[in-house]
Design an enzyme around this catalytic site. Structure first.
Site, short mmCIF file in Angstrom:
data_model
loop_
_atom_site.label_atom_id
_atom_site.label_comp_id
_atom_site.label_asym_id
_atom_site.label_seq_id
_atom_site.Cartn_x
_atom_site.Cartn_y
_atom_site.Cartn_z
N GLN A 96 0.82 -1.36 0.11
CA GLN A 96 0.11 0.03 0.03
C GLN A 96 0.99 1.34 -0.07
O GLN A 96 0.27 2.24 0.15
CB GLN A 96 -1.01 0.24 1.21
CG GLN A 96 -1.82 -1.21 1.25
CD GLN A 96 -2.55 -1.25 2.67
OE1 GLN A 96 -3.54 -0.77 3.16
NE2 GLN A 96 -1.95 -2.06 3.85
N HIS A 114 -1.65 1.36 -4.15
CA HIS A 114 -1.98 2.70 -4.11
C HIS A 114 -1.01 3.86 -4.94
O HIS A 114 -0.91 4.74 -4.62
CB HIS A 114 -1.73 3.01 -2.68
CG HIS A 114 -3.09 2.34 -1.89
ND1 HIS A 114 -2.97 2.34 -0.26
CD2 HIS A 114 -4.03 1.73 -2.34
CE1 HIS A 114 -4.03 1.83 0.06
NE2 HIS A 114 -4.79 1.49 -1.02
N CYS A 122 -0.67 11.92 -16.15
CA CYS A 122 -1.23 12.88 -16.67
C CYS A 122 -2.62 12.77 -16.89
O CYS A 122 -3.08 11.58 -17.55
CB CYS A 122 -0.37 12.74 -18.16
SG CYS A 122 -1.06 14.10 -19.19
N CYS A 141 3.63 17.43 -19.34
CA CYS A 141 3.84 15.84 -19.46
C CYS A 141 4.95 15.66 -20.36
O CYS A 141 4.85 16.14 -21.45
CB CYS A 141 2.62 15.26 -19.97
SG CYS A 141 2.41 13.59 -20.50
N GLY A 180 2.86 -4.48 8.98
CA GLY A 180 2.91 -2.97 9.20
C GLY A 180 1.61 -2.12 8.52
O GLY A 180 1.91 -1.18 8.07
N SER A 182 -2.57 -0.88 9.36
CA SER A 182 -3.67 -1.09 10.46
C SER A 182 -4.92 -1.59 10.14
O SER A 182 -5.65 -1.90 10.86
CB SER A 182 -3.86 0.40 10.73
OG SER A 182 -4.34 1.08 9.50
N ASN A 206 3.00 -7.23 12.99
CA ASN A 206 2.58 -5.59 13.24
C ASN A 206 3.21 -5.24 14.65
O ASN A 206 3.34 -5.95 15.49
CB ASN A 206 1.37 -5.20 13.10
CG ASN A 206 0.78 -4.09 12.52
OD1 ASN A 206 1.60 -3.51 11.62
ND2 ASN A 206 -0.37 -3.51 13.02
N LEU A 207 3.19 -3.80 14.69
CA LEU A 207 3.63 -3.33 16.21
C LEU A 207 2.48 -3.53 17.04
O LEU A 207 2.65 -3.75 18.22
CB LEU A 207 3.92 -1.83 16.01
CG LEU A 207 4.84 -0.99 17.02
CD1 LEU A 207 6.00 -1.84 17.11
CD2 LEU A 207 4.92 0.50 16.44
N1 APR Z 1 6.87 -2.12 12.73
C1 APR Z 1 5.57 -2.63 12.63
N2 APR Z 1 4.79 -2.07 12.49
C2 APR Z 1 4.50 -0.85 12.74
C3 APR Z 1 5.55 0.07 12.87
C4 APR Z 1 6.88 -0.87 13.06
N3 APR Z 1 8.07 -0.15 13.25
N4 APR Z 1 5.31 1.25 13.21
C5 APR Z 1 4.23 1.40 12.90
N5 APR Z 1 3.42 0.10 12.73
C6 APR Z 1 2.02 -0.18 12.29
C7 APR Z 1 1.24 0.42 13.22
O1 APR Z 1 0.91 0.05 14.56
C8 APR Z 1 -0.07 0.39 12.45
O2 APR Z 1 -1.00 -0.57 12.65
O3 APR Z 1 1.83 -0.11 11.15
C9 APR Z 1 0.48 0.21 10.88
C10 APR Z 1 0.47 1.57 10.23
O4 APR Z 1 -0.91 1.70 9.83
P1 APR Z 1 -1.32 2.88 8.93
O5 APR Z 1 -0.72 4.16 9.44
O6 APR Z 1 -2.87 3.01 8.95
O7 APR Z 1 -0.96 2.68 7.30
P2 APR Z 1 -1.43 1.67 6.35
O8 APR Z 1 -2.12 0.58 7.03
O9 APR Z 1 -0.47 1.43 5.34
O10 APR Z 1 -2.72 2.43 5.71
C11 APR Z 1 -3.34 2.12 4.72
O11 APR Z 1 -4.38 4.16 4.23
O12 APR Z 1 -4.18 6.27 4.15
C12 APR Z 1 -4.21 5.11 3.33
O13 APR Z 1 -3.59 5.10 1.22
C13 APR Z 1 -3.10 5.28 2.64
O14 APR Z 1 -1.86 3.15 1.96
C14 APR Z 1 -2.38 3.88 3.07
C15 APR Z 1 -3.75 3.15 3.68
#
Ligand code: APR
Length: 238
Positions: A96, A114, A122, A141, A180, A182, A206-207
């Site tokens: 993503q 994404h 363009c 472009c 990584g 959410s 994930n964290l």
């Molecule tokens: N290691 C592992 N996980 C981590 C770390 C780390 N060091 N730091 C943060 N995280 C986790 C957070 O706990 C969270 O669950 O990564 C996740 C990040 O979540 P988001 O910020 O929501 O990012 P993402 O899931 O990629 O968002 C999806 O949403 O806004 C749109 O288009 C955008 O591609 C993006 C999409």
């Protein structure tokens, strides 16, 4: 863990790039402010925002495009690149993320659902061109010369890229790994259920627990830079 699997789909999100110093969207790895706390999503990441205030949107993405070029891959990107190089079965890294850290680490089987910061789309001719500089001054472009370039980033309300290819890989997957992310944004957040439907094993790295955490057979909590290399070592050895 490796023996029973052949076809792997890996979904990555902002958390895999957090330790490279790139802000996540919803919760920072360092507990600091996330990207969306500083900017309202609807002000910068929707087609309506771009129509209303293109300069604001260009400034935001120009800054992000410049920033990612100063960052480097971390051990999690490196480990996935090694898995990609050594895994003889099918493998697809669906990210993503709009940064290029998977590619700079050396991964090849990567899909940016994404879009990509280092491309411009363009709106006149529809061609996506490599782009490293700013867009705020409305450069032409390179293909059709129209001054109609926009960030090649999929905004809320727009269709993600390469979904047919992604679902085809998910249908064949026997292992789905989410790293990584959410689990807040669809369709990516639904991939774990798609994978479960075809009987794949599912693992979350994930964290913290994601919104769809309950769908995973196994969740490992910690920083990606530690969890991902350890998992890759289980898959392909040291
Ligand atoms: N290691 C592992 N996980 C981590 C770390 C780390 N060091 N730091 C943060 N995280 C986790 C957070 O706990 C969270 O669950 O990564 C996740 C990040 O979540 P988001 O910020 O929501 O990012 P993402 O899931 O990629 O968002 C999806 O949403 O806004 C749109 O288009 C955008 O591609 C993006 C999409």
């Amino acid at each position: 863990m490796a023996g029973q699997f052949r076809n792997i789909v890996i979904l990555t999100g902002a958390g895999i790039s957090a330790e490279s110093g790139i802000d996540t969207f919803r919760s920072g790895a360092d507990g600091g402010p996330s990207l969306w706390e500083q900017h309202r999503v609807e002000d910068v990441a929707t087609p309506e925002a771009f129509a209303r205030d293109p300069d604001l949107v260009h400034r935001f993405y120009d800054m992000r495009r410049a920033a990612i070029q100063t960052k480097v891959p971390n051990p999690a990107h490196d480990a996935l690149a090694r898995l990609d190089a050594q895994w003889s079965g099918e493998l697809l890294i669906v990210t993503q993320n709009v940064d290029d850290l998977h590619e700079r680490a050396g991964a090849r089987r990567v899909v940016h659902m994404h879009g990509e910061h280092l491309k411009a789309l363009c709106e006149a001719c529809g061609v996506r061109s490599d782009w490293r500089g700013a867009l705020i001054d409305r450069p032409p472009c390179p293909v059709c010369q129209a001054r109609a370039l926009r960030p090649d980033v999929v905004w809320f309300g727009e269709m993600p890229y390469r979904m047919g290819e992604i679902y085809a890989a998910l249908r064949k997957a026997d292992l789905f790994v989410s790293i990584g992310t959410s689990g807040a944004v669809y369709p990516a957040a639904g991939f774990v259920r798609d994978a479960r439907q075809v009987g794949a094993a599912t693992l979350e790295l994930n964290l913290e627990r994601s919104e769809g955490s309950g769908w995973f057979h196994e969740t490992r909590l910690g920083p990606a830079s530690a969890l991902v290399p350890a998992w890759v070592e289980e898959m392909v050895g040291l």
